[in-house]
Design an enzyme around this catalytic site. Structure first.
Site, PDB file in Angstrom:
ATOM      1  N   PHE A 125       4.027   1.199  10.349  1.00 34.42           N
ATOM      2  CA  PHE A 125       3.279   1.904   9.441  1.00 34.42           C
ATOM      3  C   PHE A 125       3.950   2.924   8.533  1.00 34.42           C
ATOM      4  O   PHE A 125       5.074   3.126   8.623  1.00 34.42           O
ATOM      5  CB  PHE A 125       1.988   2.381  10.251  1.00 34.42           C
ATOM      6  CG  PHE A 125       1.044   1.477  10.636  1.00 34.42           C
ATOM      7  CD1 PHE A 125       1.117  -0.014  10.575  1.00 34.42           C
ATOM      8  CD2 PHE A 125      -0.292   1.749  11.147  1.00 34.42           C
ATOM      9  CE1 PHE A 125       0.065  -1.057  10.714  1.00 34.42           C
ATOM     10  CE2 PHE A 125      -1.293   1.000  11.384  1.00 34.42           C
ATOM     11  CZ  PHE A 125      -1.287  -0.339  11.133  1.00 34.42           C
ATOM     12  N   SER A 126       3.193   3.943   7.990  1.00 36.78           N
ATOM     13  CA  SER A 126       3.647   4.916   7.302  1.00 36.78           C
ATOM     14  C   SER A 126       4.578   5.705   7.834  1.00 36.78           C
ATOM     15  O   SER A 126       4.410   6.092   9.037  1.00 36.78           O
ATOM     16  CB  SER A 126       2.597   5.437   6.327  1.00 36.78           C
ATOM     17  OG  SER A 126       1.907   4.526   5.293  1.00 36.78           O
TER      18      SER A 126
ATOM     19  N   ASN B  53       0.985  -1.111  -0.053  1.00 35.44           N
ATOM     20  CA  ASN B  53      -0.170   0.138   0.040  1.00 35.44           C
ATOM     21  C   ASN B  53       0.891   1.062   0.063  1.00 35.44           C
ATOM     22  O   ASN B  53       1.792   1.486  -0.812  1.00 35.44           O
ATOM     23  CB  ASN B  53      -1.046  -0.124   1.236  1.00 35.44           C
ATOM     24  CG  ASN B  53      -0.941  -0.211   2.501  1.00 35.44           C
ATOM     25  OD1 ASN B  53      -0.257  -1.382   2.825  1.00 35.44           O
ATOM     26  ND2 ASN B  53      -1.176   0.834   3.123  1.00 35.44           N
ATOM     27  N   ASP B  54       0.558   2.112   1.032  1.00 31.97           N
ATOM     28  CA  ASP B  54       1.321   3.562   0.640  1.00 31.97           C
ATOM     29  C   ASP B  54       2.703   3.646   0.314  1.00 31.97           C
ATOM     30  O   ASP B  54       3.670   2.902   1.057  1.00 31.97           O
ATOM     31  CB  ASP B  54       1.088   4.326   2.095  1.00 31.97           C
ATOM     32  CG  ASP B  54      -0.194   4.133   2.721  1.00 31.97           C
ATOM     33  OD1 ASP B  54      -1.269   3.756   2.159  1.00 31.97           O
ATOM     34  OD2 ASP B  54      -0.174   4.705   3.903  1.00 31.97           O
TER      35      ASP B  54
ATOM     36  N   GLU C  77      -5.134  10.784   6.901  1.00 33.40           N
ATOM     37  CA  GLU C  77      -4.080   9.972   7.014  1.00 33.40           C
ATOM     38  C   GLU C  77      -2.853  10.701   6.164  1.00 33.40           C
ATOM     39  O   GLU C  77      -3.339  11.708   5.230  1.00 33.40           O
ATOM     40  CB  GLU C  77      -4.456   8.539   6.341  1.00 33.40           C
ATOM     41  CG  GLU C  77      -5.455   7.675   7.274  1.00 33.40           C
ATOM     42  CD  GLU C  77      -5.948   6.565   6.791  1.00 33.40           C
ATOM     43  OE1 GLU C  77      -5.544   5.578   7.756  1.00 33.40           O
ATOM     44  OE2 GLU C  77      -5.621   6.171   5.515  1.00 33.40           O
TER      45      GLU C  77
ATOM     46  N   ARG D 281      -0.754   8.797  13.504  1.00 31.90           N
ATOM     47  CA  ARG D 281       0.229   8.212  12.537  1.00 31.90           C
ATOM     48  C   ARG D 281       0.665   8.833  11.357  1.00 31.90           C
ATOM     49  O   ARG D 281       0.333  10.010  11.028  1.00 31.90           O
ATOM     50  CB  ARG D 281      -0.487   6.679  12.105  1.00 31.90           C
ATOM     51  CG  ARG D 281      -1.630   6.817  11.244  1.00 31.90           C
ATOM     52  CD  ARG D 281      -2.166   5.702  11.131  1.00 31.90           C
ATOM     53  NE  ARG D 281      -3.409   5.526  10.358  1.00 31.90           N
ATOM     54  CZ  ARG D 281      -4.555   5.516  10.722  1.00 31.90           C
ATOM     55  NH1 ARG D 281      -4.605   5.373  12.131  1.00 31.90           N
ATOM     56  NH2 ARG D 281      -5.702   5.569   9.963  1.00 31.90           N
TER      57      ARG D 281
ATOM     58  N   TRP E 222      -3.590  -6.888   3.214  1.00 35.32           N
ATOM     59  CA  TRP E 222      -3.076  -6.132   4.146  1.00 35.32           C
ATOM     60  C   TRP E 222      -2.579  -6.856   5.505  1.00 35.32           C
ATOM     61  O   TRP E 222      -3.444  -8.020   5.563  1.00 35.32           O
ATOM     62  CB  TRP E 222      -3.971  -5.181   4.451  1.00 35.32           C
ATOM     63  CG  TRP E 222      -3.203  -4.048   5.461  1.00 35.32           C
ATOM     64  CD1 TRP E 222      -2.320  -3.012   5.069  1.00 35.32           C
ATOM     65  CD2 TRP E 222      -3.193  -3.988   6.817  1.00 35.32           C
ATOM     66  NE1 TRP E 222      -1.988  -2.092   6.206  1.00 35.32           N
ATOM     67  CE2 TRP E 222      -2.410  -2.769   7.123  1.00 35.32           C
ATOM     68  CE3 TRP E 222      -3.836  -4.769   7.932  1.00 35.32           C
ATOM     69  CZ2 TRP E 222      -2.317  -2.387   8.531  1.00 35.32           C
ATOM     70  CZ3 TRP E 222      -3.676  -4.469   9.093  1.00 35.32           C
ATOM     71  CH2 TRP E 222      -2.943  -3.419   9.455  1.00 35.32           C
TER      72      TRP E 222
END
Ligand code: FRU
Length: 506
Positions: free
Chosen positions: A89-90, A32-33, A212, A160, A57
């Protein structure tokens, strides 16, 4: 004029059905990102949210690739894997030129700031805290900072996606972080100790979902004498009741080193992309250091159906890299996205199809002899007396993706209802329609088609639509059409594109 535009024989790797030929994809499994994008010592780094053990995911890692031109990528081993503080995470990465963090042995190096995600002890409540990792070998290996996490706040559950920038006038670091449905800004001298500076967004823009992946970027205003403004990008998570799923908004305004001020009206929502598949996009830090251009990449999917798209060995691609700027329009300052100029290197020399000043009449197709699956099309259309004019691409008897313009309503249409495989999710087969005034009676389009995507840049990047499509490999037809009257192709250039894999020998 029979002209085949398939990418040619490159049997084997990266030739699976739907595999993009010039968009970044992970070698295998889920992505993903985009994360940690930074330019250092001649290399663009792209990290990405990655589940290396699954096609959906899962426990997040940072996958990693590098490129010298943002077009051809070399895959590197996973950079960051879950540890005692949780999944990765990102987040972002910066070049710490002065070793401000004191972890780089006095030399410039890379520092990543990201979210560690786990749960509060003995509870099911998610815990999201910001952490740091660093690399002294051009990003090849990474060390977790022993003092992690470096920023936490128990009041926030969704907390986040730190994006860190160097604020030159104040000579300090700024972190913009998503917190619930707003962003918070922090400052630091050493990337380890962070001080709260301001909050933005309570009553601004869209709050359709959780905020986000923010990014705060200083950008030039086109055509001005050196004027610069700040843009704040904010992605908004999927809302189960809204058809369009996850999407990205932006604000334009000023930033004094501590607080961002939106200079447009608070209620006005500005969308980065009018298609369905551009999410979590952020820009490269330090890219490139001399010119200071700001290049963004987004994740070319949508949380609405990302886990179900019909690919086989990998899932998801990134958008094309786009250079960002601001343009003064009658409605105010707007973000402009242009595909980076490096992409022109993919054009297959001598194989272009050119039209100039050509009448587009109902029932005729000037591109009838052309077929293709991987190409770029640049054109200027004049609707004239046509009720609708445009392109049908990746066509067969059963499939087509339509890019059309209806002059009376001044609306642009992208229709993927018959684009190919769509049974994996009810909401995928859809049509977008938006108002786009002509410029001097003309519509300027730049269109990129790949094995499973269409990216449309209108009026030199002022309006963008990014959509996945999953056509049958045999659906390679292309039509330039007009209905209800005669239009004109003022000019049209169609370039078959080379596969990015053709040059790196995989
Ligand atoms: C955005 C996002 C981020 C988060 C990451 C997890 O797509 O939800 O907010 O850090 O994905 O993979």
């Amino acid at each position: 004029m029979e002209q085949a535009m398939t990418t040619g024989a490159n049997a084997g790797a990266y030739r699976e059905k739907y595999r993009p030929q010039y968009h970044f994809t992970p070698p295998t499994m889920w992505m993903n990102d985009p994360n940690g994008m930074v330019y250092f010592e001649g290399e663009y780094h792209l990290f990405y949210q990655h589940h290396p053990d699954g096609m959906t995911w899962g426990p997040m890692h940072w996958g990693h690739a590098v490129s010298r031109d943002l077009v051809h990528w070399e895959h590197l081993p996973i950079a960051l894997a879950p540890d005692g503080n949780g999944a990765i995470f990102s987040g972002s990465a910066v070049v710490d030129w002065t070793d401000s963090c004191g972890l780089l042995g006095g030399r410039p190096g890379l520092v990543a700031l990201f979210t560690h995600a786990d749960h509060y002890p003995g509870s099911t409540r998610p815990r999201q805290r910001q952490s740091l990792a660093y690399s002294t070998d051009r990003g090849r290996t990474w060390t977790m900072y022993a003092g992690n996490p470096v920023l936490s706040d128990e009041r926030f559950t969704d907390f986040r996606d730190p994006k860190v920038i160097w604020y030159e006038p104040g000579a300090y670091w700024v972190m913009v972080l998503a917190a619930g449905d707003r962003v918070r800004l922090y400052t630091s001298g050493d990337l380890k100790a962070w001080t709260f500076a301001s909050e933005f967004g309570a009553d601004e823009g869209s709050h359709d979902g959780v905020w986000e992946c923010p990014d705060l970027i200083e950008l030039p205003v086109e055509g001005s004498a050196g004027q610069r403004k700040w843009a704040l990008l904010v992605s908004i998570g999927d809302h189960p009741e809204l058809a369009d799923g996850s999407k990205t908004q932006y604000f334009v305004g000023s930033f004094d080193g501590l607080a961002f001020v939106n200079e447009a009206s608070a209620e006005r929502v500005l969308w980065l992309d009018h298609g369905r598949d551009n999410y979590a996009g952020v820009t490269w830090a330090d890219a490139p250091r001399d010119g200071g251009r700001k290049v963004a990449v987004g994740w070319m999917s949508n949380w609405k159906y990302a886990n179900q798209t019909p690919t086989s060995t990998w899932r998801s691609a990134m958008t094309l890299p786009r250079e960002l700027s601001l343009r003064e329009t009658p409605e105010g300052l707007r973000l402009v996205q242009r595909p980076i100029s490096e992409l022109q290197g993919l054009r297959q020399a001598g194989r272009e199809v050119l039209l100039r000043d050509a009448a587009v009449e109902p029932g005729e197709n000037l591109l009838a002899g052309v077929c293709g699956d991987v190409y770029e099309l640049v054109c200027e259309l004049e609707p004239g007396t046509a009720a609708e004019i445009g392109f049908k691409l990746r066509t067969s008897a059963e499939e087509e993706t339509v890019i059309g313009y209806r002059a009376a309503e001044q609306t642009l249409i992208v229709d993927r209802r018959r684009s190919g495989e769509s049974s994996f999710h009810d909401g995928f087969a859809c049509r977008h329609e938006l108002r786009v005034p002509l410029r001097k009676g003309r519509l300027r389009l730049q269109l990129f088609v790949d094995q499973s995507s269409v990216e449309l840049f209108v009026h030199d990047g002022e309006i963008v639509l990014t959509d996945q499509i999953f056509p049958d490999p045999a659906s390679t037809g292309l039509a330039l059409y007009a209905e209800g009257g005669e239009g004109r192709a003022v000019e049209l250039q169609l370039y078959p594109l080379k596969s990015m894999y053709a040059l790196v020998g995989v």
